[in-house]
Design an enzyme around this catalytic site. Structure first.
Site, PDB file in Angstrom:
ATOM      1  N   ARG A  39       0.802  -1.186   0.165  1.00  0.00           N
ATOM      2  CA  ARG A  39       0.253  -0.037  -0.225  1.00  0.00           C
ATOM      3  C   ARG A  39       0.759   1.153  -0.149  1.00  0.00           C
ATOM      4  NH1 ARG A  39      -4.888  -1.673   4.559  1.00  0.00           N
ATOM      5  NH2 ARG A  39      -5.670  -3.515   3.457  1.00  0.00           N
ATOM      6  N   ARG A  43      -3.519   6.486   0.257  1.00  0.00           N
ATOM      7  CA  ARG A  43      -4.121   7.345   0.702  1.00  0.00           C
ATOM      8  C   ARG A  43      -3.329   8.691   1.210  1.00  0.00           C
ATOM      9  NH1 ARG A  43      -8.264   3.862   3.645  1.00  0.00           N
ATOM     10  NH2 ARG A  43      -6.738   2.201   4.030  1.00  0.00           N
ATOM     11  N   ARG A  52      -6.913  11.783  -7.011  1.00  0.00           N
ATOM     12  CA  ARG A  52      -8.190  11.138  -6.859  1.00  0.00           C
ATOM     13  C   ARG A  52      -9.795  11.329  -6.684  1.00  0.00           C
ATOM     14  NH1 ARG A  52      -9.103   6.448  -3.841  1.00  0.00           N
ATOM     15  NH2 ARG A  52     -11.642   6.746  -4.625  1.00  0.00           N
ATOM     16  N   ASP A  88      -7.399  -2.724  -6.226  1.00  0.00           N
ATOM     17  CA  ASP A  88      -8.056  -4.292  -5.571  1.00  0.00           C
ATOM     18  C   ASP A  88      -7.946  -4.642  -5.323  1.00  0.00           C
ATOM     19  OD1 ASP A  88      -9.811  -2.107  -3.237  1.00  0.00           O
ATOM     20  OD2 ASP A  88     -11.224  -3.540  -3.744  1.00  0.00           O
ATOM     21  N   TYR A 163     -15.541 -12.664   0.496  1.00  0.00           N
ATOM     22  CA  TYR A 163     -16.371 -11.004  -0.186  1.00  0.00           C
ATOM     23  C   TYR A 163     -17.211 -11.543  -0.832  1.00  0.00           C
ATOM     24  CZ  TYR A 163     -13.080  -7.907   1.425  1.00  0.00           C
ATOM     25  OH  TYR A 163     -11.494  -6.436   2.284  1.00  0.00           O
TER      26      TYR A 163
END
Length: 357
Positions: A39, A43, A52, A88, A163
């Site tokens: 990652r 962010r 973004r 993702d 998921y």
């Protein structure tokens, strides 16, 4: 038998074949320990947040120019030894036509959870042509990276299945684990479907220029060793089969397997057929290497929580990680999971500079 990569592939041209990362993943300890961060693109970077604005997560992943730029940002800022493809875990599901979205503050949410054999049978096949934006993003990225290797990325079949069955994030994955035992045939069919879409997704990245591939199993740590070995590992092996023998010369694309909370599963994760095993922060790397028989390189395992600690505390910690990593044939320094969103990017840059000095 090695299946030749395209002549223009970075491994085939030699651009990345002798990089520290590829050498370490292949069991050849380089002079300097390579470092990158899971990652690392995302962010924690202000340039990412600025880019973004106004774009939803999955839309960003499927915009080749944007996905490439996000992948490149941490390489420019930190000077890491590898880029990790910005994507993702649920992108293959979306490309297959499954109704899924990333809900801010929640995570992936599916419109129709998969709970029965009929639900599994109704899952659509993934058309390889739908992967054109992925291949384009990889090609753009590789052209900019030069000698820095790109790592392909995909979620492992169990994490995708979790998921799909849960319909979103879950702490215990009771519904998924319940289906595994209540309807083994439906579960096996679901895992086969997940393995197929994962394999196609990974193969597209590698053929387009990725020099390594990492299978990421976010939720495997919730499984017993018996359940993982009998009901999950075969699908993980199947997911890697489409990229297992791709290579150039006498070197294949190295494969990495990482899971969260998987200290008891490390040997089983290795045995699906990978070159390197990622280790989270819960066990020391020398103990992880012992559990792996001392035969494969390891990746990890700085505790992400310590990125916010005073520098002397963090330095002592990652020095210890580096020392324990010498127990394995080779070591790629990384985090034991992803970069927290509130991490000061300068801390990551400082770690990279320290290791390079």
């Amino acid at each position: 038998m090695i299946t030749a990569l395209p002549d223009t592939h970075p491994l085939a041209t030699g651009r990345t074949a002798d990089s520290a990362l590829v050498r370490a993943y292949s069991g050849d300890r380089p002079e300097k320990t390579p470092v990158w961060f899971m990652r690392q693109a995302g962010r924690s970077l202000p340039e990412y947040r600025e880019l973004r604005v106004g774009t939803r997560m999955l839309d960003a992943c499927l915009d080749p120019a944007m996905a490439s730029e996000i992948t490149l940002q941490p390489v420019r800022r930190h000077g890491v030894d590898a880029a990790i493809f910005f994507s993702d875990i649920v992108i293959p599901l979306k490309l297959a036509g499954v109704a899924v979205d990333i809900v801010p503050g929640t995570g992936p949410v599916l419109e129709h959870p998969v709970r029965t054999a009929a639900d599994v049978a109704a899952l659509p096949a993934l058309d390889p042509e739908s992967l054109a934006p992925i291949a384009e993003a990889v090609a753009i990225t590789v052209a900019e990276l030069g000698n820095t290797p790109l790592i392909g990325f995909a979620g492992a079949p169990f994490t995708l299945a979790a998921y799909l069955v849960e319909g979103g994030p879950s702490k215990d994955h009771i519904a998924a684990r319940g289906l595994m035992h209540a309807d083994p045939e439906a579960w096996d069919a679901l895992m086969t479907w997940c393995a197929e879409v994962t394999g196609v997704f990974l193969r597209a990245q590698v053929l387009a220029g990725a020099s390594a591939a990492q299978l990421f199993d976010s939720w495997a740590g919730g499984l017993s060793l018996a359940d993982y070995t009998s009901r999950v590992a075969p699908a993980s092996r199947q997911a890697l089969d489409p990229v297992r023998n791709l290579g150039a010369g006498n070197r294949t694309v190295p494969l990495v397997h990482f899971g969260v909370g998987t200290g008891e599963l490390l040997a089983a994760m290795r045995d699906v057929g990978v070159d390197t095993v990622g280790v989270d922060w819960r066990i020391p790397l020398d103990e992880a290497s012992r559990r792996l028989g001392g035969t494969v390189p390891v990746q990890g395992n700085i505790d992400p929580a310590l990125l916010s600690a005073p520098w002397p505390v963090l330095e002592a910690h990652f020095r210890d990680v580096l020392q324990r990593g010498t127990a394995a044939p080779a070591h790629v320094l990384n985090l034991g999971h992803g970069v927290p969103p509130d991490t000061n990017p300068d801390v990551l840059t400082r770690i990279v500079e320290f290791v390079a000095s």
